[in-house]
Design a protein around this motif. Structure first.
Motif, mmCIF file in Angstrom:
data_model
loop_
_atom_site.group_PDB
_atom_site.id
_atom_site.type_symbol
_atom_site.label_atom_id
_atom_site.label_comp_id
_atom_site.label_asym_id
_atom_site.label_seq_id
_atom_site.Cartn_x
_atom_site.Cartn_y
_atom_site.Cartn_z
ATOM 1 N N SER A 88 32.932 15.837 -51.582
ATOM 2 C CA SER A 88 32.464 15.291 -52.854
ATOM 3 C C SER A 88 33.615 14.638 -53.606
ATOM 4 O O SER A 88 34.709 15.207 -53.710
ATOM 5 C CB SER A 88 31.854 16.409 -53.700
ATOM 6 O OG SER A 88 31.671 15.976 -55.037
ATOM 7 N N LEU A 89 33.354 13.458 -54.178
ATOM 8 C CA LEU A 89 34.375 12.772 -54.966
ATOM 9 C C LEU A 89 34.542 13.397 -56.342
ATOM 10 O O LEU A 89 35.508 13.087 -57.050
ATOM 11 C CB LEU A 89 34.011 11.290 -55.125
ATOM 12 C CG LEU A 89 33.958 10.479 -53.833
ATOM 13 C CD1 LEU A 89 33.563 9.042 -54.133
ATOM 14 C CD2 LEU A 89 35.296 10.518 -53.122
ATOM 15 N N LEU A 90 33.624 14.247 -56.733
ATOM 16 C CA LEU A 90 33.727 14.932 -58.019
ATOM 17 C C LEU A 90 34.272 16.344 -57.865
ATOM 18 O O LEU A 90 35.126 16.780 -58.617
ATOM 19 C CB LEU A 90 32.359 14.981 -58.703
ATOM 20 C CG LEU A 90 31.790 13.648 -59.150
ATOM 21 C CD1 LEU A 90 30.392 13.838 -59.716
ATOM 22 C CD2 LEU A 90 32.681 12.989 -60.197
ATOM 23 N N LEU A 91 33.762 17.068 -56.891
ATOM 24 C CA LEU A 91 34.107 18.479 -56.759
ATOM 25 C C LEU A 91 35.332 18.693 -55.887
ATOM 26 O O LEU A 91 36.219 19.480 -56.233
ATOM 27 C CB LEU A 91 32.915 19.234 -56.174
ATOM 28 C CG LEU A 91 32.928 20.749 -56.307
ATOM 29 C CD1 LEU A 91 32.975 21.163 -57.768
ATOM 30 C CD2 LEU A 91 31.697 21.346 -55.624
ATOM 31 N N ASP A 223 29.802 -2.684 -58.436
ATOM 32 C CA ASP A 223 29.829 -4.151 -58.480
ATOM 33 C C ASP A 223 30.869 -4.655 -59.481
ATOM 34 O O ASP A 223 31.484 -5.709 -59.281
ATOM 35 C CB ASP A 223 28.448 -4.696 -58.868
ATOM 36 C CG ASP A 223 27.394 -4.457 -57.786
ATOM 37 O OD1 ASP A 223 27.788 -4.248 -56.622
ATOM 38 O OD2 ASP A 223 26.195 -4.475 -58.112
ATOM 39 N N ARG A 224 31.064 -3.889 -60.566
ATOM 40 C CA ARG A 224 32.066 -4.283 -61.575
ATOM 41 C C ARG A 224 33.488 -3.953 -61.140
ATOM 42 O O ARG A 224 34.451 -4.354 -61.793
ATOM 43 C CB ARG A 224 31.781 -3.561 -62.902
ATOM 44 C CG ARG A 224 30.494 -3.930 -63.584
ATOM 45 C CD ARG A 224 30.473 -3.405 -65.024
ATOM 46 N NE ARG A 224 30.666 -1.957 -65.082
ATOM 47 C CZ ARG A 224 29.673 -1.068 -65.065
ATOM 48 N NH1 ARG A 224 28.413 -1.480 -64.937
ATOM 49 N NH2 ARG A 224 29.928 0.223 -65.141
ATOM 50 N N GLY A 225 33.619 -3.166 -60.085
ATOM 51 C CA GLY A 225 34.946 -2.764 -59.640
ATOM 52 C C GLY A 225 35.413 -1.447 -60.202
ATOM 53 O O GLY A 225 36.565 -1.048 -59.979
ATOM 54 N N ASP A 226 34.532 -0.741 -60.945
ATOM 55 C CA ASP A 226 34.915 0.563 -61.481
ATOM 56 C C ASP A 226 34.960 1.626 -60.382
ATOM 57 O O ASP A 226 35.630 2.655 -60.535
ATOM 58 C CB ASP A 226 33.925 1.003 -62.571
ATOM 59 C CG ASP A 226 33.926 0.056 -63.754
ATOM 60 O OD1 ASP A 226 34.939 -0.637 -63.955
ATOM 61 O OD2 ASP A 226 32.913 0.000 -64.481
ATOM 62 N N LEU A 227 34.204 1.404 -59.313
ATOM 63 C CA LEU A 227 34.199 2.226 -58.102
ATOM 64 C C LEU A 227 34.259 1.286 -56.916
ATOM 65 O O LEU A 227 33.986 0.091 -57.045
ATOM 66 C CB LEU A 227 32.903 3.040 -57.994
ATOM 67 C CG LEU A 227 32.591 4.166 -58.959
ATOM 68 C CD1 LEU A 227 31.156 4.616 -58.725
ATOM 69 C CD2 LEU A 227 33.542 5.326 -58.738
ATOM 70 N N THR A 228 34.549 1.812 -55.750
ATOM 71 C CA THR A 228 34.364 1.021 -54.538
ATOM 72 C C THR A 228 32.925 1.191 -54.068
ATOM 73 O O THR A 228 32.234 2.151 -54.429
ATOM 74 C CB THR A 228 35.318 1.473 -53.422
ATOM 75 O OG1 THR A 228 34.925 2.779 -52.968
ATOM 76 C CG2 THR A 228 36.756 1.506 -53.910
ATOM 77 N N HIS A 229 32.462 0.270 -53.256
ATOM 78 C CA HIS A 229 31.098 0.376 -52.726
ATOM 79 C C HIS A 229 30.982 1.513 -51.718
ATOM 80 O O HIS A 229 29.877 1.994 -51.459
ATOM 81 C CB HIS A 229 30.678 -0.959 -52.097
ATOM 82 C CG HIS A 229 30.382 -2.017 -53.123
ATOM 83 N ND1 HIS A 229 31.355 -2.869 -53.590
ATOM 84 C CD2 HIS A 229 29.248 -2.334 -53.782
ATOM 85 C CE1 HIS A 229 30.826 -3.683 -54.489
ATOM 86 N NE2 HIS A 229 29.556 -3.384 -54.631
ATOM 87 N N GLU A 230 32.094 1.968 -51.180
ATOM 88 C CA GLU A 230 32.069 3.141 -50.305
ATOM 89 C C GLU A 230 31.921 4.424 -51.127
ATOM 90 O O GLU A 230 31.345 5.409 -50.664
ATOM 91 C CB GLU A 230 33.353 3.208 -49.468
ATOM 92 C CG GLU A 230 33.483 2.108 -48.420
ATOM 93 C CD GLU A 230 33.806 0.748 -49.000
ATOM 94 O OE1 GLU A 230 33.466 -0.276 -48.369
ATOM 95 O OE2 GLU A 230 34.396 0.700 -50.114
ATOM 96 N N GLN A 231 32.442 4.416 -52.354
ATOM 97 C CA GLN A 231 32.341 5.595 -53.207
ATOM 98 C C GLN A 231 30.962 5.764 -53.834
ATOM 99 O O GLN A 231 30.517 6.891 -54.084
ATOM 100 C CB GLN A 231 33.388 5.525 -54.324
ATOM 101 C CG GLN A 231 34.825 5.692 -53.870
ATOM 102 C CD GLN A 231 35.793 5.474 -55.011
ATOM 103 O OE1 GLN A 231 35.615 4.570 -55.835
ATOM 104 N NE2 GLN A 231 36.840 6.297 -55.075
#
Length: 290
Positions: A88-91, A223-231
């Motif tokens: 998990s990217l959060l936990l 899409d805005r670049g705040d995350l990657t599309h893989e994330q």
């Protein structure tokens, strides 16, 4: 805090199993025993250390540099074991990897966004209560209310399609049991892990999600670049994993608290403005996660 875990300090040892059925059903006695034993207790069965006192727990949670989450937050150590799913990217993450997903979700789940959902959620809650009251004097509060409500409103908020939402609960069960040892609880669901994981992953792709839900907003952040599309799909998965079971358990805790303390229920009926405080206390009293 770190001095307590230094090699020169020998903590008390316990052979208790926090994952045993009796402790999962009633964790209070074990928690008291661990608190009384010391600030840090060695759990010999799993060769790990337990913190059961507030001061030490709080110190560990805010000191991510020492007490890392990136190698997993359960018994498994991802440095030496392959996790059963992508972490998990959060936990299962520490700064800076944790920062962007947390920032995106903090914005999406901000109070103004949640307040916009309150009228619709209140309507669903009132419909469920009306249905329960129409059934007669007795009902299963877990199935009719605590389980039914989150499975109706939360998937809608995320933007899931209508079918197969009952899969969220067994998937959550698999995810939470995976924090512990490979015991009977894990073995009981082993035959469904691949199926449930595939189903959840399929719900996290952009094309499946409603255009106006939390999931779509996560993809818009990518899409805005705040995350990657893989994330993005992993962040959607985090919502689906953590958002349902804990809510079911929290509502169950409140219903259990009021059913066993009817005088408190009467007090709340007389002073409905206490609802938020009462729910917070129910969750403190019977933690949604053990």
């Amino acid at each position: 805090m770190t001095d307590l875990l230094a090699p020169s300090v020998v903590p008390p040892t316990s052979d208790a199993d926090p994952f045993a059925d009796e402790h999962l059903r009633d964790p209070g006695p074990l928690h008291r025993a661990l608190r009384e034993a010391g600030p840090v207790v060695h759990l010999a069965r799993y060769d790990v250390h337990a913190l059961a006192r507030y001061e030490e727990v709080h110190a560990a949670l805010v000191d991510w540099q020492t007490f890392e989450s990136g190698a997993g937050v359960g018994l498994s150590n991802f440095r030496h074991e392959k996790p059963w799913r992508p972490p998990s990217l959060l936990l299962d993450a520490d700064p800076p990897a944790h920062d962007a997903p947390r920032r995106v979700l903090r914005e999406i789940l901000a109070p103004p966004a949640l307040r916009r959902l309150s009228a619709a959620w209140r309507s669903v809650a009132e419909d469920l209560v009306d249905d329960v009251l129409a059934q007669g004097a007795e009902f299963d509060a877990y199935a009719a209310l605590a389980k039914a409500f989150p499975l109706r409103v939360f998937p809608d908020a995320v933007g899931l399609p209508p079918g197969d939402r009952d899969n969220l609960l067994p998937y959550g069960n698999v995810a939470f049991n995976a924090f512990g040892p490979r015991n009977a609880l894990v073995a009981a669901d082993a035959h469904r892990v691949a199926e449930l994981s595939a189903w959840v992953n399929a719900q996290c792709v952009r094309e499946v999600l409603d255009d106006d839900g939390f999931g779509a907003r996560i993809w818009a952040a990518a899409d805005r670049g705040d995350l990657t599309h893989e994330q993005a799909p992993l962040v959607v998965r985090s919502l689906l994993t953590a958002g349902v079971d804990t809510t079911v358990h929290g509502l169950s805790a409140a219903l259990y608290a009021f059913s066993t303390h009817p005088e408190q229920w009467q007090r709340l009926r007389e002073r409905p403005e206490l609802a938020r405080v009462a729910f917070d206390e129910a969750v403190r009293w019977q933690s949604p996660v053990q």
